[in-house]
Scaffold this active site. Structure first.
Site, PDB file in Angstrom:
ATOM      1  N   HIS A  62       3.806  -3.690   1.728  1.00  0.00           N
ATOM      2  CA  HIS A  62       2.837  -4.687   1.213  1.00  0.00           C
ATOM      3  C   HIS A  62       1.700  -4.000   1.395  1.00  0.00           C
ATOM      4  O   HIS A  62       0.868  -4.042   2.493  1.00  0.00           O
ATOM      5  CB  HIS A  62       2.886  -6.000   2.044  1.00  0.00           C
ATOM      6  CG  HIS A  62       4.488  -6.517   1.806  1.00  0.00           C
ATOM      7  ND1 HIS A  62       4.466  -7.695   1.105  1.00  0.00           N
ATOM      8  CD2 HIS A  62       5.365  -6.345   2.540  1.00  0.00           C
ATOM      9  CE1 HIS A  62       5.805  -7.982   1.522  1.00  0.00           C
ATOM     10  NE2 HIS A  62       6.332  -7.558   2.271  1.00  0.00           N
ATOM     11  N   PHE A  63       1.128  -3.292   0.249  1.00  0.00           N
ATOM     12  CA  PHE A  63      -0.262  -2.612   0.296  1.00  0.00           C
ATOM     13  C   PHE A  63      -1.375  -3.679   0.132  1.00  0.00           C
ATOM     14  O   PHE A  63      -2.566  -3.047  -0.071  1.00  0.00           O
ATOM     15  CB  PHE A  63      -0.450  -1.650  -0.423  1.00  0.00           C
ATOM     16  CG  PHE A  63       0.270  -0.258   0.217  1.00  0.00           C
ATOM     17  CD1 PHE A  63       0.799  -0.195   1.483  1.00  0.00           C
ATOM     18  CD2 PHE A  63       0.643   0.903  -0.338  1.00  0.00           C
ATOM     19  CE1 PHE A  63       1.588   0.755   2.170  1.00  0.00           C
ATOM     20  CE2 PHE A  63       1.079   2.080  -0.034  1.00  0.00           C
ATOM     21  CZ  PHE A  63       1.408   2.089   1.552  1.00  0.00           C
ATOM     22  N   ARG A  64      -1.130  -4.861   0.086  1.00  0.00           N
ATOM     23  CA  ARG A  64      -2.226  -6.181   0.036  1.00  0.00           C
ATOM     24  C   ARG A  64      -3.348  -5.824  -1.142  1.00  0.00           C
ATOM     25  O   ARG A  64      -4.331  -6.654  -0.867  1.00  0.00           O
ATOM     26  CB  ARG A  64      -2.908  -5.841   1.514  1.00  0.00           C
ATOM     27  CG  ARG A  64      -2.034  -5.909   2.477  1.00  0.00           C
ATOM     28  CD  ARG A  64      -1.294  -7.239   2.625  1.00  0.00           C
ATOM     29  NE  ARG A  64      -0.539  -7.555   3.860  1.00  0.00           N
ATOM     30  CZ  ARG A  64       0.469  -8.289   4.119  1.00  0.00           C
ATOM     31  NH1 ARG A  64       1.013  -8.969   2.927  1.00  0.00           N
ATOM     32  NH2 ARG A  64       0.983  -8.629   5.300  1.00  0.00           N
ATOM     33  N   HIS A 231      15.460  -6.340   4.473  1.00  0.00           N
ATOM     34  CA  HIS A 231      15.700  -6.582   6.214  1.00  0.00           C
ATOM     35  C   HIS A 231      16.629  -7.358   6.536  1.00  0.00           C
ATOM     36  O   HIS A 231      16.422  -8.575   7.078  1.00  0.00           O
ATOM     37  CB  HIS A 231      14.298  -7.232   6.502  1.00  0.00           C
ATOM     38  CG  HIS A 231      13.581  -8.142   5.589  1.00  0.00           C
ATOM     39  ND1 HIS A 231      14.106  -9.269   5.053  1.00  0.00           N
ATOM     40  CD2 HIS A 231      12.553  -8.149   4.804  1.00  0.00           C
ATOM     41  CE1 HIS A 231      13.411  -9.986   4.376  1.00  0.00           C
ATOM     42  NE2 HIS A 231      12.488  -9.444   4.453  1.00  0.00           N
ATOM     43  N   ASP A 319       9.091  -2.526   5.436  1.00  0.00           N
ATOM     44  CA  ASP A 319       8.429  -3.953   5.306  1.00  0.00           C
ATOM     45  C   ASP A 319       7.118  -3.645   6.081  1.00  0.00           C
ATOM     46  O   ASP A 319       6.731  -4.828   6.801  1.00  0.00           O
ATOM     47  CB  ASP A 319       9.263  -4.802   6.022  1.00  0.00           C
ATOM     48  CG  ASP A 319       8.937  -6.270   5.396  1.00  0.00           C
ATOM     49  OD1 ASP A 319       7.814  -6.420   4.622  1.00  0.00           O
ATOM     50  OD2 ASP A 319       9.396  -7.375   5.911  1.00  0.00           O
ATOM     51  N   HIS A 323      -1.327  -7.088   9.248  1.00  0.00           N
ATOM     52  CA  HIS A 323      -2.647  -8.353   9.235  1.00  0.00           C
ATOM     53  C   HIS A 323      -3.396  -7.711  10.424  1.00  0.00           C
ATOM     54  O   HIS A 323      -2.892  -6.842  11.213  1.00  0.00           O
ATOM     55  CB  HIS A 323      -1.696  -9.515   9.584  1.00  0.00           C
ATOM     56  CG  HIS A 323      -0.644 -10.033   8.967  1.00  0.00           C
ATOM     57  ND1 HIS A 323      -1.178 -10.559   7.594  1.00  0.00           N
ATOM     58  CD2 HIS A 323       0.495 -10.056   8.740  1.00  0.00           C
ATOM     59  CE1 HIS A 323       0.009 -11.037   6.998  1.00  0.00           C
ATOM     60  NE2 HIS A 323       1.115 -10.617   7.366  1.00  0.00           N
TER      61      HIS A 323
END
Ligand code: DOR
Ligand code: ZN
Ligand code: ZN
Length: 455
Positions: A62-64, A231, A319, A323
């Protein structure tokens, strides 16, 4: 003329014996593996006495970006990836905006093409009424898969059972699934809501995952669509998949992923490592390791190692879901789920090799060959003539505790800080160019390219 010859490399693959040879690269591809001494070359480097494995393909990051650059963006995430030996990443759609249409997919592709230091693929997200858009992105070979959230996690993507059935009926290509049953999560969220800091494993229990996996198996049986379950975290899920796939593991087109944090962290392991707390203690518990699906108990953690060792798991994905420390320091109900990990996957697995848990060959299967097979990346996952020149050179450094200085990703923390592990690789090549060395970016000008299924 070769652009690069890596001489005397001990080449590691999943199923073949190790072989010492020169790797000859031209225009970003491996054009010859054998004796490279006779051809002219612009550059020669010696890998004498060193192991060289294919670059890691991380099918789950998740490179956001777009949307949350304070957590990560394509430059910071891809630098972290490269520093840890990951040369291809497949990015998940729960960005802002989420990746649901051609326009949003192109917007993300443009960001990645401009900023990514490693190769990249882009998942399209599933949501109600979007199946035409999904098919257009899948049929063109652009999206690397369709990502489904059966349980709500970070971001707004969530599909109900009707939408899921229509997805199986109406779309084409690989479906990747976050398998936790939302109705179970909903009940428990409400039931636990008055508890200030509940156990995350009680709020999102193993049974939510097994119910979802059971439903998925029914759908795959009915529609014979390829499904990659993200996962896996419990023995029960692995048993269900194993039974469904049958003895030759081919009865159903289901493949499975596991994440390093479910192999290395457990809810009831006393904190031997983790971030220092204010009182000087360390813990691997609390919101630092709040992640969906949760870190499970130690019996499940050990069972997942067995599943890996017994070839019951197909791929390892990080994964990587960063944050910030400030976000993770919030009280339980406000702290987001997810932990960073793209840069620690390979160090952790190389540590497992040192500890005798698995072989380096098995690491190459899980991190390179199997992801290439599952995602149809034909020119990746092996050091072979005609393949892309993405590879990693490994020395034999001593284990040392991971420190915050080692962390490259934007949020600058890791749940594995303090844990002794094999340091990052000696050298990481993307399309024949040295991007990272000993965990540092040495050429920030390299850009990866879009990898498409079938290419
Ligand atoms: O813990 C998680 N974090 N699980 C997910 O499914 C999403 C991820 C994120 O994007 O933060
Ligand atoms: Zn997930
Ligand atoms: Zn994820």
């Amino acid at each position: 003329m070769y652009d690069l010859v890596v001489e005397d490399a001990t080449i590691v693959s999943g199923w073949e014996p190790r072989r010492v040879a020169d790797i000859c690269v031209e225009h970003g591809r491996i054009v010859h593996v054998g004796d490279g001494a006779s051809g002219a070359a612009r550059a020669r480097v010696s890998a004498a006495g060193k192991l060289v494995m294919p670059g890691v393909i991380d099918g789950h990051v998740h490179f956001r970006s777009p949307g949350h650059p304070h957590k990560e963006d394509w430059a910071s995430g891809s630098r972290a990836a490269a520093s840890g030996g990951v040369t291809t990443v497949l990015d998940m759609p729960n960005t802002n905006p989420p990746t649901l249409t051609r326009m949003e997919w192109e917007q993300k592709r443009a960001l990645a093409a401009e900023h990514s230091r490693v190769n990249f693929g882009i998942w399209v997200g599933a949501s109600a009424g979007r199946n035409d858009a999904i098919n257009e992105l899948m049929d063109s070979g652009d999206a690397c898969g369709i990502k489904v959230f059966m349980g709500a996690s970070t971001g707004p993507l969530l599909v109900d059972d009707d939408t899921l059935v229509r997805l199986f009926e109406q779309t084409r290509g690989l479906i990747g699934v976050h398998a936790e049953e939302e109705s179970v999560l909903e009940v428990l969220r409400t039931r636990c809501s008055s508890v200030e800091a509940p156990n995350h494993n009680v709020v999102r229990p193993p049974v939510a995952a097994t119910i979802a996996v059971r439903r998925l198996i029914e759908l795959v049986e009915a529609h014979l669509r390829p499904v990659h379950i993200c996962h896996l975290s419990t023995e029960a899920e692995s048993d269900l998949v194993e039974a469904a796939r049958g003895v030759d593991r081919r009865r159903l087109p289901i493949t499975t992923e596991i994440c390093p944090h479910h192999l290395y962290l457990s809810a009831d392991l006393p904190a031997a490592f983790g971030r220092p707390l204010e009182n000087g203690a360390t813990t691997a518990s609390g919101n630092w390791i709040k992640v969906n699906p949760p870190i499970r108990d130690d019996a499940d953690r050990r069972a997942m190692w067995s599943a890996v060792q017994r070839q019951r798991i197909d791929t390892i994905g990080s994964d990587h879901a960063p944050h910030t420390m400030a976000e993770k320091a919030l009280p339980y109900w406000s702290a987001p789920s997810g932990i960073p990990g793209v840069e620690t996957t390979l160090p952790l697995l190389l540590t497992a090799v040192r500890q005798g848990r698995i072989t380096l060959e098995r690491v190459v299967q899980l991190c390179c060959e199997e992801p290439a097979r599952v995602f149809g990346l034909k020119a990746k996952g092996a050091i072979r003539e005609g393949h892309d020149a993405d590879f990693v050179v490994l020395g034999e450094p001593d284990l040392r505790p991971l420190t915050s200085d080692d962390i490259v990703c934007r949020v600058a923390w890791s749940p594995f800080e303090g844990m002794p592990m094999v340091p990052k690789p000696d050298a990481v090549y993307v399309a024949g160019r040295l991007v990272a060395s000993h965990g540092r970016i040495v050429d920030d000008d390299v850009r990866g390219s879009l990898t498409r299924p079938g290419a």
